[in-house]
Design a protein around this motif. Structure first.
Motif, PDB file in Angstrom:
ATOM      1  N   LEU A  29       0.829  -1.204   0.000  1.00  0.00           N
ATOM      2  CA  LEU A  29       0.000   0.000   0.000  1.00  0.00           C
ATOM      3  C   LEU A  29       0.867   1.259   0.000  1.00  0.00           C
ATOM      4  O   LEU A  29       0.550   2.243  -0.692  1.00  0.00           O
ATOM      5  CB  LEU A  29      -0.932  -0.007   1.212  1.00  0.00           C
ATOM      6  CG  LEU A  29      -2.021  -1.077   1.223  1.00  0.00           C
ATOM      7  CD1 LEU A  29      -2.789  -1.049   2.538  1.00  0.00           C
ATOM      8  CD2 LEU A  29      -2.988  -0.892   0.048  1.00  0.00           C
ATOM      9  N   ASP A  30       1.950   1.239   0.742  1.00  0.00           N
ATOM     10  CA  ASP A  30       2.855   2.394   0.770  1.00  0.00           C
ATOM     11  C   ASP A  30       3.507   2.601  -0.599  1.00  0.00           C
ATOM     12  O   ASP A  30       3.671   3.746  -1.054  1.00  0.00           O
ATOM     13  CB  ASP A  30       3.936   2.196   1.837  1.00  0.00           C
ATOM     14  CG  ASP A  30       3.392   2.299   3.252  1.00  0.00           C
ATOM     15  OD1 ASP A  30       2.263   2.799   3.422  1.00  0.00           O
ATOM     16  OD2 ASP A  30       4.098   1.858   4.187  1.00  0.00           O
ATOM     17  N   GLU A  31       3.890   1.505  -1.244  1.00  0.00           N
ATOM     18  CA  GLU A  31       4.496   1.584  -2.575  1.00  0.00           C
ATOM     19  C   GLU A  31       3.521   2.209  -3.578  1.00  0.00           C
ATOM     20  O   GLU A  31       3.901   3.047  -4.399  1.00  0.00           O
ATOM     21  CB  GLU A  31       4.903   0.181  -3.034  1.00  0.00           C
ATOM     22  CG  GLU A  31       5.550   0.134  -4.412  1.00  0.00           C
ATOM     23  CD  GLU A  31       5.846  -1.286  -4.858  1.00  0.00           C
ATOM     24  OE1 GLU A  31       6.669  -1.458  -5.772  1.00  0.00           O
ATOM     25  OE2 GLU A  31       5.249  -2.229  -4.306  1.00  0.00           O
ATOM     26  N   PHE A  32       2.259   1.802  -3.499  1.00  0.00           N
ATOM     27  CA  PHE A  32       1.236   2.371  -4.369  1.00  0.00           C
ATOM     28  C   PHE A  32       1.068   3.863  -4.095  1.00  0.00           C
ATOM     29  O   PHE A  32       1.095   4.701  -5.004  1.00  0.00           O
ATOM     30  CB  PHE A  32      -0.091   1.639  -4.154  1.00  0.00           C
ATOM     31  CG  PHE A  32      -1.201   2.053  -5.085  1.00  0.00           C
ATOM     32  CD1 PHE A  32      -1.600   1.215  -6.107  1.00  0.00           C
ATOM     33  CD2 PHE A  32      -1.860   3.272  -4.945  1.00  0.00           C
ATOM     34  CE1 PHE A  32      -2.620   1.579  -6.981  1.00  0.00           C
ATOM     35  CE2 PHE A  32      -2.868   3.650  -5.799  1.00  0.00           C
ATOM     36  CZ  PHE A  32      -3.253   2.799  -6.821  1.00  0.00           C
ATOM     37  N   ALA A  33       0.898   4.215  -2.824  1.00  0.00           N
ATOM     38  CA  ALA A  33       0.611   5.600  -2.456  1.00  0.00           C
ATOM     39  C   ALA A  33       1.748   6.542  -2.845  1.00  0.00           C
ATOM     40  O   ALA A  33       1.507   7.707  -3.214  1.00  0.00           O
ATOM     41  CB  ALA A  33       0.351   5.682  -0.955  1.00  0.00           C
ATOM     42  N   ALA A  34       2.973   6.059  -2.804  1.00  0.00           N
ATOM     43  CA  ALA A  34       4.131   6.907  -3.099  1.00  0.00           C
ATOM     44  C   ALA A  34       4.122   7.410  -4.540  1.00  0.00           C
ATOM     45  O   ALA A  34       4.774   8.422  -4.847  1.00  0.00           O
ATOM     46  CB  ALA A  34       5.418   6.141  -2.816  1.00  0.00           C
ATOM     47  N   LYS A  35       3.405   6.730  -5.415  1.00  0.00           N
ATOM     48  CA  LYS A  35       3.380   7.109  -6.830  1.00  0.00           C
ATOM     49  C   LYS A  35       2.281   8.120  -7.156  1.00  0.00           C
ATOM     50  O   LYS A  35       2.217   8.617  -8.278  1.00  0.00           O
ATOM     51  CB  LYS A  35       3.191   5.856  -7.689  1.00  0.00           C
ATOM     52  CG  LYS A  35       4.345   4.870  -7.581  1.00  0.00           C
ATOM     53  CD  LYS A  35       4.098   3.616  -8.402  1.00  0.00           C
ATOM     54  CE  LYS A  35       5.255   2.644  -8.252  1.00  0.00           C
ATOM     55  NZ  LYS A  35       5.032   1.389  -9.013  1.00  0.00           N
ATOM     56  N   VAL A  36       1.417   8.432  -6.188  1.00  0.00           N
ATOM     57  CA  VAL A  36       0.269   9.302  -6.452  1.00  0.00           C
ATOM     58  C   VAL A  36       0.573  10.712  -5.965  1.00  0.00           C
ATOM     59  O   VAL A  36       0.765  10.933  -4.765  1.00  0.00           O
ATOM     60  CB  VAL A  36      -0.996   8.771  -5.752  1.00  0.00           C
ATOM     61  CG1 VAL A  36      -2.205   9.645  -6.118  1.00  0.00           C
ATOM     62  CG2 VAL A  36      -1.257   7.316  -6.118  1.00  0.00           C
ATOM     63  N   PRO A  37       0.617  11.698  -6.858  1.00  0.00           N
ATOM     64  CA  PRO A  37       0.873  13.073  -6.430  1.00  0.00           C
ATOM     65  C   PRO A  37      -0.304  13.625  -5.630  1.00  0.00           C
ATOM     66  O   PRO A  37      -1.464  13.294  -5.898  1.00  0.00           O
ATOM     67  CB  PRO A  37       1.045  13.829  -7.754  1.00  0.00           C
ATOM     68  CG  PRO A  37       0.329  13.011  -8.764  1.00  0.00           C
ATOM     69  CD  PRO A  37       0.447  11.593  -8.330  1.00  0.00           C
TER      70      PRO A  37
END
Length: 560
Positions: A29-37
């Motif tokens: 989930l953290d990996e996903f969220a890191a890509k969203v501005p």
């Protein structure tokens, strides 16, 4: 904008597992969220007090320009391909619009497993350069965004086959993705599927996929993320798979179009690493999910034009004529299956059947409308539930144990009829095959005796169900057992506000305990706003004829 955590609406949480498993989920989930501005985050108020119906949020939230709203709402895939080819739109503008809308949709419904908008824009730039330099498109899907279900390998992205221990990074496209890429498709997301890819609800380790029309209801499954994303216009064309209703169920729950072909019609090479034991007797199909008839037709025509049987000899090379095939001989004989003899559909599903029947009866020169009598649904469903698990469900338990992943309640439900005592011997699998084929012979005789060309029936026992209650797959899994093609189409019917509809109990015989349970769930739940769709079914390998019939039904049933 102040810094805050990336959020996704989740009214009903999913179970936690061991500390090891929970840490793995948190890292993903953290990996996903890191890509969203953060400039694509919805307002915090959306998560504090979300609306029940979120379908208008992408249009009204202010994160999309007027042009991006138009691109995502006013075109289907055919229209987008035409607009890009004539340079009315650029592939970059289209990829940007759908990339932004997809991440909005995810915050509303938890529909994605990956989001890679930057990569999609680079793909789109190359396509725009090619068109500008040559004056030609690379193929019929030039610049069209296409979403893929999580288990379909895409080079450079993660695939999983329904369990956390199977998640891995792929280096190559699967055959389906390769064909779509060569046709000009732009990939930008992968979409959520449930544990084991065997639920009619998208309850996943990352969260629960919500129905955009009513977030307190299921989005269906197993191709859950595709359905929610397409219903919110975050995708124009997606790819699903179906072994018990996994294209048709979510398409029905979310009010979109979906097509389950006859097995061995479209490529599935590399879809499930190591295979799936259920396919020893119940073959999987793959097909499109979208918002128009012509997009389903476009998808199949693109895939078949690539002659996929040359790479995968399992595919039967039947030329595709689809909507452009010979007009069916009138009047078409249409059978209406009002119930399957085991479960009476809930009121809005019956209303949709009655609406469609009345429409067709007004054109007797085009359609002969008949009642289609049910046949052996309880036997078919019992047999298919057993055939799904020739190993007794041991592979599921092994996958869960590998990471401490909890068994979700619907996984437990779908395993309830797995053979006890471990893996079946070859003789047991053969016995299932013999029983299946005997049933198919008998059902073919039944269909012939009914003297119909096609059957119209429900997609599910009612509208989208409440979370964790997708128990009864009768109206889709039956057709997997006999391997007939089916298309799901929307109707104008919606489930009304609680209390506006009641069962006329004096006119409805209780057909058994499952029927009684379905009535209890209807009386208890609140399904307001859920769209109602219908399923139209043809004979095995009569997929072309089914689409020719859809062409004849299109105007009468108000199809897009």
């Amino acid at each position: 904008m102040s810094s805050r955590a990336f959020s996704v609406i989740q009214p009903v949480p999913v179970p936690a597992g061991t500390a090891e498993y929970n840490a793995l989920v948190d890292a993903i989930l953290d990996e996903f969220a890191a890509k969203v501005p953060q400039d694509l985050y919805l307002s915090q108020s959306m998560f504090d007090n979300p609306p029940t119906d979120v379908t208008a949020v992408p249009r009204e939230c202010g994160l999309l320009s007027a042009e991006e709203v138009d691109i995502t709402e006013k075109y289907d895939a055919v229209g987008l391909a035409e607009a890009i080819a004539c340079k009315k739109l650029t592939a970059v503008a289209v990829a940007t619009a759908f990339g932004k809308r997809a991440i909005i949709a995810h915050q509303l419904t938890c529909c994605l497993t990956e989001w890679f908008m930057d990569e999609a824009i680079e793909q789109a730039k190359a396509l725009d350069v090619h068109l500008e330099a040559t004056g030609k498109t690379v193929g019929p899907l030039h610049g069209v965004p296409v979403s893929l279900k999580e288990h379909m390998p895409l080079a450079g992205h993660y695939t999983a086959t329904g369990f956390m221990d199977t998640r891995h990074l792929d280096t190559n496209d699967c055959q389906m993705a390769s064909i779509l890429r060569k046709a000009g498709a732009v990939f930008y997301v992968k979409t959520a599927q449930p544990q084991g890819i065997m639920h009619l609800e998208g309850v996943t380790p990352r969260g629960r996929v919500l129905n955009p029309h009513n977030i307190n209801l299921s989005s269906g499954g197993s191709t859950a993320g595709e359905a929610a994303l397409i219903a919110l216009h975050g995708s124009v064309l997606g790819v699903g798979t179906d072994i018990g209703g996994s294209i048709r169920g979510p398409s029905g729950f979310c009010g979109i179009y979906g097509f389950k072909p006859t097995s061995s019609s479209l490529p599935m090479k590399d879809f499930l690493k190591g295979g799936f034991g259920a396919e020893l007797n119940i073959p999987v199909s793959t097909g499109p999910m979208c918002n128009s008839l012509r997009d389903m037709d476009l998808f199949v025509s693109v895939i078949m034009a690539a002659e996929p049987w040359k790479e995968d000899p399992r595919i039967i090379p039947i030329p595709w004529t689809g909507l452009n095939g010979p007009a069916p001989k009138a009047p078409l004989k249409i059978g209406f299956l009002m119930n399957d003899g085991a479960i009476q559909p809930q009121p809005p599903a019956t209303r949709a059947l009655e609406w469609a029947r009345a429409k067709l009866e007004k054109s007797p020169d085009l359609f002969t409308v008949k009642s289609f009598e049910p046949y052996g649904a309880a036997t078919a469903i019992q047999n298919i539930r057993k055939a799904y698990w020739p190993d007794g469900g041991q592979a599921v338990r092994d996958h869960l144990a590998a990471t401490g992943e909890p068994m979700f309640s619907l996984t437990e439900w779908v395993l309830a009829d797995a053979p006890k005592g471990g893996e079946l011997p070859a003789s047991g699998v053969l016995a299932q095959r013999v029983a299946r084929d005997e049933f198919r012979y008998a059902f073919a005789d039944h269909w012939n005796a009914q003297d119909v060309d096609f059957v119209v029936c429900p997609v599910f026992v009612g509208p989208a169900c409440e979370h964790d209650t997708a128990f009864y797959w009768n109206y889709t899994a039956f057709w997997n057992y006999v391997d007939y093609p089916g298309v799901v189409v929307p109707t104008p019917i919606k489930a009304l506000k609680k209390g506006a509809e009641d069962y006329p109990e004096q006119n409805r015989e209780v057909l058994g305990e499952e029927d009684r349970h379905v009535r209890e769930m209807w009386a208890k739940g609140d399904f307001e706003g859920a769209p109602i769709t219908l399923q139209i079914v043809g004979r095995r390998y009569h997929d072309n004829q089914l689409f020719a019939a859809l062409g004849a039904l299109k105007d009468v049933l108000e199809l897009r």
